[in-house]
Design a protein around this motif. Structure first.
Motif, mmCIF file in Angstrom:
data_model
loop_
_atom_site.group_PDB
_atom_site.id
_atom_site.type_symbol
_atom_site.label_atom_id
_atom_site.label_comp_id
_atom_site.label_asym_id
_atom_site.label_seq_id
_atom_site.Cartn_x
_atom_site.Cartn_y
_atom_site.Cartn_z
ATOM 1 N N SER A 67 16.729 -5.381 -4.133
ATOM 2 C CA SER A 67 16.730 -5.663 -5.567
ATOM 3 C C SER A 67 17.288 -7.057 -5.784
ATOM 4 N N TYR A 68 17.146 -7.535 -7.004
ATOM 5 C CA TYR A 68 17.508 -8.920 -7.301
ATOM 6 C C TYR A 68 19.017 -9.168 -7.297
ATOM 7 N N ALA A 69 19.829 -8.115 -7.381
ATOM 8 C CA ALA A 69 21.280 -8.285 -7.425
ATOM 9 C C ALA A 69 21.972 -7.668 -6.214
ATOM 10 N N THR A 70 21.601 -6.438 -5.857
ATOM 11 C CA THR A 70 22.352 -5.732 -4.820
ATOM 12 C C THR A 70 22.034 -6.226 -3.406
ATOM 13 N N TYR A 71 21.057 -7.141 -3.268
ATOM 14 C CA TYR A 71 20.788 -7.699 -1.934
ATOM 15 C C TYR A 71 22.027 -8.380 -1.359
ATOM 16 N N VAL A 72 22.946 -8.801 -2.219
ATOM 17 C CA VAL A 72 24.113 -9.544 -1.740
ATOM 18 C C VAL A 72 24.988 -8.695 -0.815
ATOM 19 N N LYS A 73 24.938 -7.371 -0.957
ATOM 20 C CA LYS A 73 25.758 -6.504 -0.098
ATOM 21 C C LYS A 73 25.369 -6.646 1.367
ATOM 22 N N GLY A 154 27.982 -13.183 -12.323
ATOM 23 C CA GLY A 154 28.103 -12.172 -13.370
ATOM 24 C C GLY A 154 27.267 -10.945 -13.122
ATOM 25 N N VAL A 155 26.035 -11.122 -12.642
ATOM 26 C CA VAL A 155 25.186 -9.944 -12.427
ATOM 27 C C VAL A 155 25.635 -9.163 -11.194
ATOM 28 N N ILE A 156 26.213 -9.854 -10.221
ATOM 29 C CA ILE A 156 26.786 -9.134 -9.078
ATOM 30 C C ILE A 156 27.938 -8.254 -9.555
ATOM 31 N N SER A 157 28.773 -8.813 -10.427
ATOM 32 C CA SER A 157 29.910 -8.044 -10.931
ATOM 33 C C SER A 157 29.474 -6.876 -11.800
ATOM 34 N N LEU A 158 28.271 -6.966 -12.369
ATOM 35 C CA LEU A 158 27.731 -5.876 -13.182
ATOM 36 C C LEU A 158 27.315 -4.694 -12.320
ATOM 37 N N PHE A 159 26.614 -4.958 -11.229
ATOM 38 C CA PHE A 159 26.058 -3.876 -10.416
ATOM 39 C C PHE A 159 26.948 -3.476 -9.240
ATOM 40 N N LEU A 160 27.754 -4.410 -8.729
ATOM 41 C CA LEU A 160 28.666 -4.127 -7.615
ATOM 42 C C LEU A 160 30.077 -4.327 -8.154
ATOM 43 N N GLN A 161 30.625 -3.273 -8.712
ATOM 44 C CA GLN A 161 31.849 -3.430 -9.503
ATOM 45 C C GLN A 161 33.092 -3.602 -8.635
ATOM 46 N N CYS A 197 20.486 -13.863 -14.572
ATOM 47 C CA CYS A 197 21.694 -13.614 -15.371
ATOM 48 C C CYS A 197 21.487 -12.568 -16.463
ATOM 49 N N PRO A 198 20.963 -11.395 -16.142
ATOM 50 C CA PRO A 198 20.876 -10.365 -17.174
ATOM 51 C C PRO A 198 22.247 -9.925 -17.677
ATOM 52 N N ASP A 199 23.304 -10.255 -16.928
ATOM 53 C CA ASP A 199 24.652 -9.920 -17.389
ATOM 54 C C ASP A 199 24.978 -10.552 -18.739
ATOM 55 N N LEU A 200 24.294 -11.649 -19.082
ATOM 56 C CA LEU A 200 24.569 -12.334 -20.346
ATOM 57 C C LEU A 200 23.982 -11.603 -21.545
ATOM 58 N N ALA A 201 23.182 -10.553 -21.299
ATOM 59 C CA ALA A 201 22.617 -9.759 -22.393
ATOM 60 C C ALA A 201 22.667 -8.267 -22.058
ATOM 61 N N LEU A 202 22.062 -7.875 -20.934
ATOM 62 C CA LEU A 202 22.003 -6.465 -20.535
ATOM 63 C C LEU A 202 23.377 -5.813 -20.459
ATOM 64 N N SER A 203 24.359 -6.528 -19.917
ATOM 65 C CA SER A 203 25.655 -5.885 -19.705
ATOM 66 C C SER A 203 26.352 -5.537 -21.018
ATOM 67 N N ARG A 204 25.891 -6.137 -22.136
ATOM 68 C CA ARG A 204 26.486 -5.803 -23.432
ATOM 69 C C ARG A 204 26.346 -4.309 -23.731
ATOM 70 N N HIS A 205 25.155 -3.728 -23.448
ATOM 71 C CA HIS A 205 24.936 -2.316 -23.753
ATOM 72 C C HIS A 205 24.956 -1.436 -22.509
ATOM 73 N N MET A 206 25.378 -2.021 -21.384
ATOM 74 C CA MET A 206 25.435 -1.243 -20.149
ATOM 75 C C MET A 206 26.873 -1.051 -19.666
ATOM 76 N N ILE A 219 33.541 -12.453 -22.671
ATOM 77 C CA ILE A 219 33.293 -12.078 -21.275
ATOM 78 C C ILE A 219 32.084 -12.842 -20.728
ATOM 79 N N ALA A 220 31.022 -12.916 -21.530
ATOM 80 C CA ALA A 220 29.833 -13.653 -21.103
ATOM 81 C C ALA A 220 30.167 -15.112 -20.830
ATOM 82 N N ALA A 221 31.031 -15.692 -21.653
ATOM 83 C CA ALA A 221 31.442 -17.084 -21.439
ATOM 84 C C ALA A 221 32.181 -17.233 -20.116
ATOM 85 N N SER A 222 32.982 -16.233 -19.749
ATOM 86 C CA SER A 222 33.676 -16.296 -18.456
ATOM 87 C C SER A 222 32.692 -16.191 -17.299
ATOM 88 N N HIS A 223 31.596 -15.451 -17.498
ATOM 89 C CA HIS A 223 30.554 -15.371 -16.478
ATOM 90 C C HIS A 223 29.877 -16.730 -16.296
#
Length: 376
Positions: A67-73, A154-161, A197-206, A219-223
């Protein structure tokens, strides 16, 4: 300069690719040499189909990634176990639909480990293979320009907490430091770097559904701060950034408005801005760019999604042309590139779009862009 054609990155993978990716994912026996040769072959075919469809700036389709984010693992240390699943807030409002998605296999199943230790690169070997496969395919099929996707901190921190660092900011800083070499390696290869960077929008409701919009924007600004730190010294004109609200068919009634995240989005040190403007929840938001045109820096290039990535409708070229013309009238044709709302293969082996229809949509995207160019 006429409007060029690209897309968001991921494309449908063949079953041959999916089987090998999940063999590796599940710890089953597989031959690494066969894995590499299959990825090279399928990347080449993916590029061929893009060129045939009329795409100017191609990708490897994220062929080798789970996937576009979890490949980092797989490329960085510090990840183990599993992260909690949290359904988007809009799906929770419609539990019967969420249940139907789960029963129909509409939610992808893949590992989302926690961060349980220091995040460090395992080396660039896997990335360099992907780059080699893409550049070979581009040379073979005559693609002049290419891009490669990479996950944002930011998106890594969203999916790999985080279950290791003392705070979210400390985790983001570690991810920023770890990802810097990946970003530079892609650019040094002569490719465009696309930051997802879906974390800048998706993570708001996730992940942050309980916060106010103002609190989320902090939070988005910190990302963005963590991302821009990783981009220091890199050429923004070679960097693309993609924002989205989740690449799934659903009500999306909890999506934060583009108008609210607009300034945050523009603050990323990237020239090309990729965003959704085709699906029914965000199609109207081209008006945000019109009404706030004076805030768009001259070096920003708009890459609106003018075809949807969650519907098997093939957009008519006239619809594509109409959508592109709106943006060309805002910033000029030299600062518009035709794109897609999101990827067509966000998760390996999972996707709502039939593979052949995905390329039919890309072909219509190119045809509609040609119409727009002829009129502009």
């Amino acid at each position: 300069m006429p409007i060029r054609v690209t897309h968001t990155g991921s494309l449908p993978r063949t079953q041959e690719v999916v089987d090998l990716i999940f063999a590796r994912e599940n710890g089953d026996a597989y031959d690494p040499a066969t894995f590499d040769s299959v990825m090279a072959k399928n990347c080449s075919e993916t590029v061929r189909k893009q060129v045939e469809a009329g795409i100017d700036v191609v990708s490897d389709g994220e062929t080798s990634k789970i996937s576009y984010a979890t490949y980092v693992k797989d490329r960085y240390t510090g990840f183990s176990g599993d992260s909690p699943r949290n359904a988007p807030a809009d799906l929770k409002l419609f539990p019967s639909f969420l249940k139907r998605l789960a029963q129909d296999g509409g939610t992808p199943k893949y590992a989302r480990p926690m961060c349980t230790g220091p995040v460090k690169s395992k080396g660039q070997d896997e990335l360099l293979k992907d780059i080699h496969h893409l550049k070979d395919a581009m040379a073979t099929h005559g693609a002049a320009e290419g891009f490669m996707n990479a996950a944002s901190p930011g998106v890594i921190s969203l999916f790999l907490q985080n279950d290791h660092y003392a705070s979210r900011d400390e985790y983001l800083a570690a991810l920023s430091d770890a990802m810097r070499d990946e970003y530079r390696t892609i650019l040094d290869a002569g490719l465009f770097l696309q930051l997802d960077c879906p974390d800048l929008a998706l993570s708001r409701h996730m992940l942050f559904a309980d916060l106010s919009d103002d609190a989320f924007l902090k939070i988005a600004a910190s990302h963005v701060e963590a991302l821009n730190n990783a981009l220091q010294g890199l050429d923004p004109s070679r960097i693309r950034v993609h924002i989205c609200w989740g690449n799934y068919e659903g009500p999306h009634v909890c999506d934060i408005d583009m108008d609210k995240v607009f300034s945050t989005f523009l603050s990323v040190n990237a020239s090309q801005l990729l965003f959704e403007t085709s699906n029914p929840r965000h199609a109207h938001e081209w008006q945000v760019f019109r009404d706030r045109a004076s805030e768009i820096p001259d070096d920003k290039v708009l890459v609106p999604g003018v075809i949807d990535s969650t519907s098997n409708f093939v957009e008519h070229p006239e619809v594509v042309a109409e959508r592109l013309t709106r943006f060309a009238h805002i910033v000029g044709t030299d600062r518009v590139i035709a794109g897609s709302d999101c990827g067509f293969g966000t998760f390996a082996g999972f996707g709502a779009i039939d593979p052949d229809i995905a390329y039919a949509k890309l072909k219509s995207l190119a045809e509609g862009t040609a119409l727009a160019n002829g009129r502009l």
